[in-house]
Design a protein around this motif. Structure first.
Motif: not given
Length: 828
Positions: A154-156, A231-233, A257-268, A288-290
């Protein structure tokens, strides 16, 4: 009897000492701080490879694969054997009988231990994720320092809802835990409007012959993850999953592998922590910054960090892991023959742990360290409670120590389940009825630095005691977002939000979070983002041009203050004055042949009715009231009936007058005041009767029209009965038609002044005005409709006045020579 807890290959066993709350390690005896000293020994049983932050990994990367459940089974059976002799289920050493076992940090470790230990009814304290078991008896002996998994999930959910992240990717473990996570979370996400773009299970960490397959799956996973528009994983994992995550994020350099300049936010998830392997030491951790993670609630233990920083080789002579850790952490060797010629150094033992970056060794009290600390004290307090409760047990005195019979081990779990105490940080530690820690989770923001160090910044927490909608407490201004987002909150939706003024329409073949934005229909509005339907404004309001807010409607009626109302009133008063002036002229010259010849009485009545017709216009201007609504149409109908009947009487008299001049004509007896008065009276009474019936049955009344105009409330007179209104107009039309017909046939009668031709023209104007009135009146609304009727009254009245009386006024005022009996009686 007081209990001392000794760690032997990670297993807590009992020995008597005087102070039950002082934990004694065979190497240290420093009170609360000794917990730091036993951590590495506890982890030796738990996971000897992956925890380099505690000095727990081997030299070789492929040693990771050796850590399997079979090792855990082996260690558990060794625990139940005589020390130094591996004979399962045979134990003759009374000094190392286990009281409880602390296991973790993942279910892969806990479950094999539980399968063996519950047979002997040995309580098992878990400080990591719980194993999946259907054995209810076995679960009784499991005590979890990990809060409720349902509360964790529920917190997630509430974290995603708080920031409006409705388009996410989910990367669960490829095992039963991952299946359980997806089964619990997927329906919960859908019920709360969150869509999952993809569910891709993280590749299992395999090595040696399986490394090629693992890398192939890793590349596939990377392309799916980085190619997603989410954007959120949400990454679900265990403590070792951080190793796999760093490998995944490093794949573009490893596999080109070609790098795609798409920002991702990790929810752990809270089961994860920062772990690493030696070859990952120099890998960039800024990826993993942010990141935001849930973590088991923890506080910094006083003296813990200083204690770890002061640890050195000389104080750990019998600790076999400290030397391996020292070499791995400081990239040195104790044997000069094994030193790498390129960059190797000889370990001096004087190196400082505090100089190591956080990605190599953390000296703070992490969530897992805090849980282990509480686990040890929970066992000690439970044992003390069991002793003080007076439970009868057999004890065998051996010197100054006591050994408890094995048959009493099952009694400890009862006290462990009910243990409740304040730790050295002043926090309450207790278990709920399910054996789970009664606590919430910390919301942690990961902030990395170029020197390979990082901070875990606590930006919030979850409160299990609060209602579901208030369980998340977050300090949003403290969060550091991934660099790609330029310190702006990431937006993770399938498509842009539908702004106010628009509604959503689901895209065919797409998840329910994907939709098109359609403008609100006319007359409706939406004042929030992402509404499914636009709404009707409350009565008396209308949407603005952007259709995102409702405005109050203006009151609308034809008033004297606006140009149209003022102009019509001016014309009506001016026409009334002119009519009165004409009436005055006729009264002044009432004895002249021209006035006499035109039937003075009918002329006076006609002029007065025209005067009242002009003045009746004023009833239509201004805010409608009850009395004005009753009078305006009825007064107009009766007054105009009198006027038209006067014109009809004049026309009939003209015809009869010419017919009476024929020798022997019987028409002479009809010529006179009686006939004209009868025509006027009958026609007027007929109209008056219709108006009375109208007023009695369905009278007009003031009404508010909310719907005819979008932005205005029309105050108008509701006619009550439209049928009666058109009956009034029909009578006028009938009289005007007869009058026009008679005058038309009489227009060529021989006389120097034949009035029939003027009446014909006036009736032509009158009929033209009112024939055009009907369609125009029906096609307009509000004040325009009133203005049309006023214009028709003024135009038709002016037509009668001008066409009939302007020639007479011309003769009376300007050609008095023609105002003689001889000229009037002269035949053309």
């Amino acid at each position: 009897m007081p209990l001392s807890v000794t760690v032997c290959k990670g297993l807590i066993v009992k020995c008597p000492i005087r102070d039950p709350l002082r934990i004694q390690h065979k190497y240290y005896q420093t009170g609360d701080l000794v917990i730091a000293g036993i951590l590495s020994q506890i982890y030796m049983f738990i996971n000897p490879i992956t925890f380099k932050k505690h000095g727990l990994f081997e030299e070789l990367f492929d040693d990771y694969v050796h850590f399997t459940s079979s090792w855990t089974y082996l260690a558990s059976m060794e625990l139940l054997s005589t020390r130094g002799r591996f004979i399962p289920n045979y134990k003759c050493d009374t000094w190392n009988n286990p009281v409880a076992v602390i296991t973790g940090p993942n279910s892969e470790i806990c479950l094999p231990s539980a399968n063996i230990l519950y047979t002997y009814k040995i309580p098992q304290v878990l400080y990591g994720s719980s194993p999946i078991t259907d054995n209810t008896i076995q679960s009784v002996f499991l005590h979890r320092l990990f809060p409720s998994e349902a509360h964790h999930n529920r917190g997630i959910l509430h974290l995603l809802l708080y920031f409006g992240w409705t388009w996410i990717g989910v990367i669960p473990l490829d095992d039963e835990n991952g299946d359980r996570f997806v089964q619990h979370m997927a329906p919960m996400f859908a019920q709360n409007g969150i869509c999952i773009d993809f569910i891709k299970r993280s590749p299992e960490m395999t090595f040696s012959s399986g490394i090629a397959t693992m890398m192939t799956k890793g590349v596939e996973t990377y392309k799916i993850v980085m190619g997603s528009s989410a954007r959120v994983l949400v990454l679900h994992g265990e403590i070792q999953t951080m190793i796999a995550l760093r490998v995944l994020l490093q794949l573009p350099e490893l596999e080109d592998i070609p790098v795609k300049a798409t920002g991702k936010l990790w929810i752990l998830t809270a089961q994860m922590d920062f772990t690493s392997l030696p070859f990952q030491r120099n890998w960039d951790i800024r990826l993993i910054h942010g990141a935001i993670s849930l973590a088991i609630h923890s506080v910094e233990l006083s003296g813990f960090q200083k204690f770890l920083q002061e640890k050195n080789l000389s104080s750990e002579k019998e600790d076999g892991f400290i030397r391996d850790f020292w070499q791995q952490a400081f990239l040195c060797s104790f044997s000069s023959s094994t030193v790498d010629k390129k960059d190797g150094e000889v370990c001096t033992g004087e190196e400082k742990l505090e100089a190591l970056p956080g990605s190599v060794f953390e000296t703070i009290t992490t969530a897992y360290s805090y849980s282990i600390y509480n686990s040890v004290y929970a066992v000690a307090h439970a044992f003390q409670n069991m002793q003080s409760s007076g439970v009868k047990h057999r004890a065998i005195a051996v010197g100054r120590r006591l050994d408890l019979g094995e048959q009493q081990l099952w009694q400890l779990h009862h006290f462990l389940r009910r243990v409740s105490f304040n730790n050295s940080a002043g926090e309450r530690i207790s278990f709920d009825q399910n054996g789970e820690l009664e606590s919430g989770f910390d919301i942690v923001n990961w902030v990395t630095f170029p020197n390979q160090s990082f901070l875990r910044v606590k930006v919030g927490k979850t409160d299990p005691a609060s209602p579901s909608d208030k369980m998340l407490i977050l300090h949003e201004n403290m969060i550091v977002w991934p660099s790609m987002f330029n310190q702006a909150q990431p937006l993770s939706v399938c498509n842009d939000n539908c702004n106010p003024g628009y509604s959503r329409r689901r895209k065919e073949g797409k998840p329910f979070c994907c939709y098109d934005c359609l403008p609100c229909p006319e007359g409706k509005f939406s004042n929030e983002k992402d509404v499914d339907e636009c709404f009707q404004c409350p009565e008396g309001q209308y949407p603005n041009n952007d259709q995102n807010v409702c405005l109050s409607k203006d009151i609308s009626f034809l008033s004297y203050g606006e140009p149209l109302g003022f102009s019509l009133a001016t014309v009506a008063l001016s026409s009334s004055f002119i009519t009165a002036l004409v009436l005055g002229i006729f009264i002044k010259h009432r004895d002249t042949p021209l006035v006499k010849a035109n039937n003075r009485d009918l002329t006076y009545v006609l002029l007065i009715s025209l005067l009242l017709s002009f003045l009746s216009v004023l009833l239509f201007i201004g805010q409608p009231e009850k009395w004005t609504c009753l009078l305006r149409q009825t007064a107009f109908g009766i007054i105009f009936s009198v006027a038209v009947s006067c014109v009809l009487a004049k026309t009939v008299l003209v015809v009869l007058a010419f017919m009476a001049t024929k020798p022997g004509s019987r028409m002479r007896r009809w010529v006179g005041r009686k006939l004209s008065s009868s025509i006027v009276l009958v026609c007027s009474l007929l109209q008056a009767a219709i108006c009375i019936v109208w007023l009695v049955t369905s009278p007009p009344f003031p009404a508010f029209d909310m719907n005819s105009m979008t932005d205005k409330i029309l105050i108008e007179c509701n006619e009550g009965s439209v049928t009666m209104f058109y009956c009034v107009l029909s009578v006028l039309g009938f009289l005007a038609t007869i009058c026009f017909t008679v005058a038309f046939f009489a227009r060529k009668l021989p006389d120097s002044f034949n009035e029939a031709k003027f009446i014909t023209f006036s009736m032509l104007v009158f009929c033209s005005v009112w024939v055009s009135f009907v369609p125009t009146y029906l096609s307009t609304k509000g004040k325009s409709m009133v203005a049309v009727e006023i214009f028709s009254i003024l135009a038709s009245s002016a037509g009668l006045l001008g066409c009939i009386f302007s020639p007479k006024c011309y003769i009376i005022l300007l050609r008095s020579d023609l105002n003689s009996r001889g000229h009037v009686m002269k035949k053309n």
